[in-house]
Design a protein around this motif. Structure first.
Motif, PDB file in Angstrom:
ATOM      1  N   PHE A  35     -73.889 -22.967  86.537  1.00  0.00           N
ATOM      2  CA  PHE A  35     -73.547 -21.801  87.345  1.00  0.00           C
ATOM      3  C   PHE A  35     -72.041 -21.757  87.605  1.00  0.00           C
ATOM      4  O   PHE A  35     -71.369 -22.782  87.605  1.00  0.00           O
ATOM      5  N   TYR A  37     -69.877 -20.182  90.823  1.00  0.00           N
ATOM      6  CA  TYR A  37     -69.900 -19.563  92.142  1.00  0.00           C
ATOM      7  C   TYR A  37     -68.472 -19.187  92.519  1.00  0.00           C
ATOM      8  O   TYR A  37     -67.519 -19.861  92.159  1.00  0.00           O
ATOM      9  N   MET A  45     -69.703 -17.827  99.896  1.00  0.00           N
ATOM     10  CA  MET A  45     -69.858 -18.060  98.470  1.00  0.00           C
ATOM     11  C   MET A  45     -70.937 -17.166  97.876  1.00  0.00           C
ATOM     12  O   MET A  45     -71.969 -16.921  98.505  1.00  0.00           O
ATOM     13  N   LEU A  47     -73.002 -16.217  93.970  1.00  0.00           N
ATOM     14  CA  LEU A  47     -73.244 -16.576  92.586  1.00  0.00           C
ATOM     15  C   LEU A  47     -72.613 -15.549  91.658  1.00  0.00           C
ATOM     16  O   LEU A  47     -72.797 -14.348  91.840  1.00  0.00           O
ATOM     17  N   ARG A  50     -75.075 -17.326  85.710  1.00  0.00           N
ATOM     18  CA  ARG A  50     -75.982 -18.447  85.498  1.00  0.00           C
ATOM     19  C   ARG A  50     -76.276 -18.589  84.010  1.00  0.00           C
ATOM     20  O   ARG A  50     -76.436 -17.593  83.318  1.00  0.00           O
ATOM     21  N   MET A  95     -77.417 -27.920  87.732  1.00  0.00           N
ATOM     22  CA  MET A  95     -78.704 -28.192  88.341  1.00  0.00           C
ATOM     23  C   MET A  95     -79.687 -28.614  87.258  1.00  0.00           C
ATOM     24  O   MET A  95     -79.857 -27.897  86.265  1.00  0.00           O
ATOM     25  N   THR A 101     -89.315 -26.701  94.695  1.00  0.00           N
ATOM     26  CA  THR A 101     -88.892 -25.328  94.968  1.00  0.00           C
ATOM     27  C   THR A 101     -87.408 -25.236  95.304  1.00  0.00           C
ATOM     28  O   THR A 101     -86.848 -24.158  95.333  1.00  0.00           O
ATOM     29  N   ALA A 102     -86.796 -26.378  95.579  1.00  0.00           N
ATOM     30  CA  ALA A 102     -85.389 -26.350  95.976  1.00  0.00           C
ATOM     31  C   ALA A 102     -84.483 -26.373  94.756  1.00  0.00           C
ATOM     32  O   ALA A 102     -84.825 -26.924  93.716  1.00  0.00           O
ATOM     33  N   SER A 103     -83.316 -25.761  94.903  1.00  0.00           N
ATOM     34  CA  SER A 103     -82.296 -25.757  93.859  1.00  0.00           C
ATOM     35  C   SER A 103     -81.185 -26.710  94.284  1.00  0.00           C
ATOM     36  O   SER A 103     -80.281 -26.333  95.016  1.00  0.00           O
ATOM     37  N   LEU A 105     -77.962 -28.304  93.668  1.00  0.00           N
ATOM     38  CA  LEU A 105     -76.801 -28.106  92.816  1.00  0.00           C
ATOM     39  C   LEU A 105     -75.764 -29.203  93.032  1.00  0.00           C
ATOM     40  O   LEU A 105     -75.549 -29.654  94.157  1.00  0.00           O
TER      41      LEU A 105
ATOM     42  N   ALA B  31     -86.449 -22.484 100.900  1.00  0.00           N
ATOM     43  CA  ALA B  31     -85.571 -23.656 100.883  1.00  0.00           C
ATOM     44  C   ALA B  31     -84.271 -23.385 101.628  1.00  0.00           C
ATOM     45  O   ALA B  31     -83.721 -22.279 101.586  1.00  0.00           O
ATOM     46  N   TYR B  33     -80.417 -25.500 102.851  1.00  0.00           N
ATOM     47  CA  TYR B  33     -79.527 -26.592 102.471  1.00  0.00           C
ATOM     48  C   TYR B  33     -78.355 -26.680 103.433  1.00  0.00           C
ATOM     49  O   TYR B  33     -77.925 -25.678 103.989  1.00  0.00           O
ATOM     50  N   GLN B  50     -87.388 -27.951 101.595  1.00  0.00           N
ATOM     51  CA  GLN B  50     -88.134 -27.028 100.738  1.00  0.00           C
ATOM     52  C   GLN B  50     -89.181 -26.249 101.510  1.00  0.00           C
ATOM     53  O   GLN B  50     -89.646 -25.192 101.046  1.00  0.00           O
ATOM     54  N   SER B  94     -82.439 -20.489  99.574  1.00  0.00           N
ATOM     55  CA  SER B  94     -82.817 -19.965  98.271  1.00  0.00           C
ATOM     56  C   SER B  94     -84.288 -19.599  98.256  1.00  0.00           C
ATOM     57  O   SER B  94     -85.095 -20.143  99.012  1.00  0.00           O
ATOM     58  N   THR B  96     -87.845 -19.327  96.211  1.00  0.00           N
ATOM     59  CA  THR B  96     -88.584 -19.955  95.120  1.00  0.00           C
ATOM     60  C   THR B  96     -88.638 -19.012  93.926  1.00  0.00           C
ATOM     61  O   THR B  96     -88.969 -17.832  94.072  1.00  0.00           O
ATOM     62  N   GLN B  98     -86.025 -18.098  92.112  1.00  0.00           N
ATOM     63  CA  GLN B  98     -84.660 -17.657  91.801  1.00  0.00           C
ATOM     64  C   GLN B  98     -83.813 -18.912  91.582  1.00  0.00           C
ATOM     65  O   GLN B  98     -83.072 -19.351  92.471  1.00  0.00           O
ATOM     66  N   VAL B  99     -83.899 -19.450  90.403  1.00  0.00           N
ATOM     67  CA  VAL B  99     -83.317 -20.755  90.120  1.00  0.00           C
ATOM     68  C   VAL B  99     -81.808 -20.771  90.353  1.00  0.00           C
ATOM     69  O   VAL B  99     -81.069 -19.985  89.751  1.00  0.00           O
ATOM     70  N   GLY B 100     -81.405 -21.668  91.232  1.00  0.00           N
ATOM     71  CA  GLY B 100     -79.982 -21.901  91.432  1.00  0.00           C
ATOM     72  C   GLY B 100     -79.244 -20.844  92.212  1.00  0.00           C
ATOM     73  O   GLY B 100     -78.049 -20.971  92.436  1.00  0.00           O
ATOM     74  N   GLU B 101     -79.938 -19.795  92.630  1.00  0.00           N
ATOM     75  CA  GLU B 101     -79.242 -18.739  93.360  1.00  0.00           C
ATOM     76  C   GLU B 101     -79.298 -19.043  94.848  1.00  0.00           C
ATOM     77  O   GLU B 101     -80.266 -18.733  95.536  1.00  0.00           O
ATOM     78  N   LEU B 102     -78.238 -19.634  95.326  1.00  0.00           N
ATOM     79  CA  LEU B 102     -78.129 -19.955  96.736  1.00  0.00           C
ATOM     80  C   LEU B 102     -77.390 -18.840  97.466  1.00  0.00           C
ATOM     81  O   LEU B 102     -76.403 -18.297  96.958  1.00  0.00           O
ATOM     82  N   PHE B 104     -75.291 -18.191 100.813  1.00  0.00           N
ATOM     83  CA  PHE B 104     -74.536 -19.009 101.759  1.00  0.00           C
ATOM     84  C   PHE B 104     -74.186 -18.253 103.031  1.00  0.00           C
ATOM     85  O   PHE B 104     -74.012 -17.028 103.029  1.00  0.00           O
TER      86      PHE B 104
END
Lengths: 117, 113
Positions: A35, A37, A45, A47, A50, A95, A101-103, A105, B31, B33, B50, B94, B96, B98-102, B104
């Motif tokens: 990714f 960002y 921040m 995205l 990807r 990643m 379910t968590a990403s 990074l 999730a 973080y 999670q 995030s 579930t 949506q991979v990697g799309e955080l 903030f």
């Protein structure tokens, strides 16, 4: 453990020009995501783009595109037709594919990009 | 508007005091973080969760604690055991699938005097 390296702490580009930000990573995983960002001066921040490692085609989002070289473990970001609003800190992130379910990074140290008139 | 709210934006504390940073989201994300951002070091993961009532340590969990009693809330406590707590703290969430799309928050700057 994965590591992400951004070797350019700061870069500058003139408005309307093209700039490329570099990123390399180290992993023993075969299935993963990469990714970019963007963190503008306001600090929130977002995205930018990807890339799935199993896809050979480079991802593109409007003026943003990547050059993904899996064998070289390189993932650069190209910004075309740079705009003043592109001024920000850019972070490369990795990643690995997981069943949760968590990403989770792993981020690089960032490249501060200044777009000038 | 949906989003993530962190408070306070700036916080000053004396050495040895515990501090709790708030993070609330109304995006219905599963999730959440906490990341720490230091100059020249990028973002480092402190804790993540999670699901409600479950959380895991990230890469730099020592000296920090979290709770996840509600889906919307994920507060971070910086304890006196954290040796270098002065930093910028970012909360994210995030969805579930949506991979990697955080998504903030705007961050909280903690300064320990």
């Amino acid at each position: 453990a994965q590591t992400v390296t951004q070797s350019q702490p700061e870069m500058s580009v003139q408005e309307a020009e093209t700039v490329t930000l570099s990123c390399t990573y180290d992993t023993s995983e075969n299935n993963y995501y990469l990714f970019w960002y963007k963190q503008p001066p306001s600090r929130q921040m977002i995205l930018v783009i990807r890339q799935e490692a199993y896809k050979q085609q480079n991802a593109t989002e409007n003026r943003f595109s990547v050059n993904f070289q899996k064998a070289a473990k390189s993932f650069s970001l190209k910004i075309s037709d740079s705009q003043l609003g592109d001024t920000a800190m850019y972070f490369c992130a990795f990643m690995k594919l997981s069943t949760g379910t968590a990403s989770k990074l792993t981020f690089g140290t960032g490249t501060r990009l200044q777009v000038t008139l | 508007d949906g989003g993530i709210t962190q408070s306070p934006k700036y916080l000053f504390r004396k050495e040895g005091q515990n501090v709790t940073l708030s993070c609330e989201q109304n995006l219905n994300h599963d999730a959440m973080y906490w990341y720490r951002q230091d100059p020249g070091q990028g973002l480092r993961l402190i804790y993540y969760s999670q699901i409600v009532n479950d959380f895991q340590k990230g890469d730099i969990a020592e000296g920090y604690s979290v709770s996840r009693e509600k889906k919307e809330s994920f507060p971070l406590t910086v304890t006196s055991a954290q040796k270098n707590p002065t930093a910028f703290y970012l909360c994210a969430s995030s969805l579930t699938g949506q991979v990697g799309e955080l998504f903030f928050g705007e961050g909280s700057r903690l300064t320990v005097l």
